[in-house]
Design an enzyme around this catalytic site. Structure first.
Site, short mmCIF file in Angstrom:
data_model
loop_
_atom_site.label_atom_id
_atom_site.label_comp_id
_atom_site.label_asym_id
_atom_site.label_seq_id
_atom_site.Cartn_x
_atom_site.Cartn_y
_atom_site.Cartn_z
N SER A 40 0.83 -1.22 0.00
CA SER A 40 0.00 0.00 0.00
C SER A 40 0.86 1.26 0.00
CB SER A 40 -0.89 0.05 1.24
OG SER A 40 -1.72 -1.05 1.29
N ARG A 93 0.56 -9.32 -4.02
CA ARG A 93 0.89 -9.95 -2.75
C ARG A 93 -0.28 -10.82 -2.29
NH1 ARG A 93 3.40 -5.92 1.06
NH2 ARG A 93 5.25 -7.17 1.47
N THR A 94 0.02 -12.01 -1.82
CA THR A 94 -1.00 -12.85 -1.17
C THR A 94 -0.77 -12.73 0.33
OG1 THR A 94 -1.10 -14.38 -3.03
CG2 THR A 94 -1.90 -15.19 -0.93
N HIS A 95 -1.78 -12.27 1.03
CA HIS A 95 -1.64 -12.10 2.48
C HIS A 95 -1.98 -13.40 3.21
CE1 HIS A 95 -1.84 -7.80 1.38
NE2 HIS A 95 -1.14 -7.62 2.49
N GLU A 194 -5.33 -4.59 15.04
CA GLU A 194 -5.03 -5.03 16.40
C GLU A 194 -5.94 -4.32 17.41
OE1 GLU A 194 -2.75 -3.52 14.32
OE2 GLU A 194 -2.21 -5.48 13.50
N SER A 213 1.84 -8.44 6.94
CA SER A 213 2.61 -9.07 5.84
C SER A 213 4.08 -9.15 6.21
CB SER A 213 2.43 -8.26 4.55
OG SER A 213 3.05 -6.99 4.68
N1 HPA Z 1 -2.25 -2.65 11.74
C1 HPA Z 1 -2.04 -3.68 10.90
N2 HPA Z 1 -1.91 -3.53 9.60
C2 HPA Z 1 -1.99 -2.29 9.10
C3 HPA Z 1 -2.21 -1.19 9.90
C4 HPA Z 1 -2.35 -1.37 11.31
O1 HPA Z 1 -2.53 -0.43 12.11
N3 HPA Z 1 -2.24 -0.10 9.09
C5 HPA Z 1 -2.03 -0.55 7.83
N4 HPA Z 1 -1.88 -1.88 7.82
#
Ligand code: HPA
Length: 273
Positions: A40, A93-95, A194, A213
């Site tokens: 991103s 990308r594969t997460h 989170e 990732s």
């Molecule tokens: N946490 C996890 N992944 C993310 C975050 C985040 O705060 N922001 C962008 N990707």
């Protein structure tokens, strides 16, 4: 189509080799020197680092699955750098949270290695634990904590992860921007962000960046013998550090806002490789 990586009997390195052969056939590029996974906010770097000579939809290549996230471009691009070196730009990308398995998560990295790449640049958008990173800081990843409870390594494959994120490459990045800060990346499973308590846990553990990732990919890149540079765009302060709720839209917008600046930074770093 069933992904051959899902066949437990299949050898994921063989499939990565086949993928690399397909890329060579379609692109006409025999060998790549470096590879970049653009997360991103980083996509524009593909346009800035050099001259695009081939763009392949990743789904045409064995082992790749459709990207699940809006804003992720599912292509494999071969770019000729001004130095004459070839870069493979992975926009697909594969997460881990997509549940396609760890093999699928690291297939692009293994494929990049099979195309000949010796340097793997892993970028992402992530949450920041340090308040001074508010406003879209780009930071170097110095190390990681892998909270997925999983590994791309299968069987008794013991790999050293000391200096996983190359000191040499971080120093090189700092030649471009001496003010670049660095931090420990903590990979959570996601796709939920989170909780504030989890962010505090990550902080107490020694983490500075939270994301979904990179850590698993870095392990696979190290297994493949590549030198790794990791960079995060801090799209937001992590939950509880930032008092407002997190949203995917905010993350995408922060990526758009930072895109020009961080892609230029990355292209200058790539020019030094
Ligand atoms: N946490 C996890 N992944 C993310 C975050 C985040 O705060 N922001 C962008 N990707």
């Amino acid at each position: 189509m069933v992904n051959p990586l899902n066949d437990a009997q299949a050898n994921p390195f063989e499939i990565a080799k086949q993928a690399a052969q397909q890329i060579a056939e379609i692109s006409g590029i025999e060998k790549h020197d470096i590879a970049l996974t653009l997360g991103s906010g980083w996509a524009k770097a593909a346009d800035l680092i050099g001259e695009t000579v081939s763009v392949i939809p990743a789904t045409e290549i064995i082992g790749f699955s459709k990207p699940a996230v809006h804003g992720h471009v599912g292509t494999l691009r071969s770019v000729k750098l001004p130095s004459g070196k070839m870069a493979l730009v992975i926009g697909a990308r594969t997460h881990y949270y997509e549940n396609h398995g760890v093999r699928a998560v690291v297939h692009s990295v293994r494929t990049a290695a099979a195309t000949g790449a010796k340097v793997m640049i892993l970028t992402n958008g992530a949450g920041g634990i340090k308040p001074e990173w508010a406003g879209g800081a780009a930071v170097l990843i110095s190390d990681h904590i892998n909270l997925t409870a999983n590994s791309p390594l299968e069987g008794a494959t013991f790999i050293d992860l000391t200096d996983l994120y190359s000191k040499r490459l971080r120093a090189l990045a700092r030649e471009v921007d001496p003010k670049l800060d660095e931090g420990v990346y903590v990979q959570f499973r996601g796709p939920h962000y989170e909780t504030p308590a989890e962010v505090q846990m990550a902080k107490i553990m020694g983490g500075h960046i939270v994301g979904m990732s990179t850590a698993l990919e870095a392990i696979a890149a190290r297994e493949a013998g590549m030198e790794i540079l990791g960079m995060s765009l801090i799209t937001n302060l992590a939950a509880g550090i930032q008092t407002t709720p997190l949203s995917h839209e905010e993350v995408i917008q922060a990526g758009k806002d930072a895109e020009g600046r961080i892609s230029e930074l990355l292209s200058k770093i790539v020019a030094k490789l």
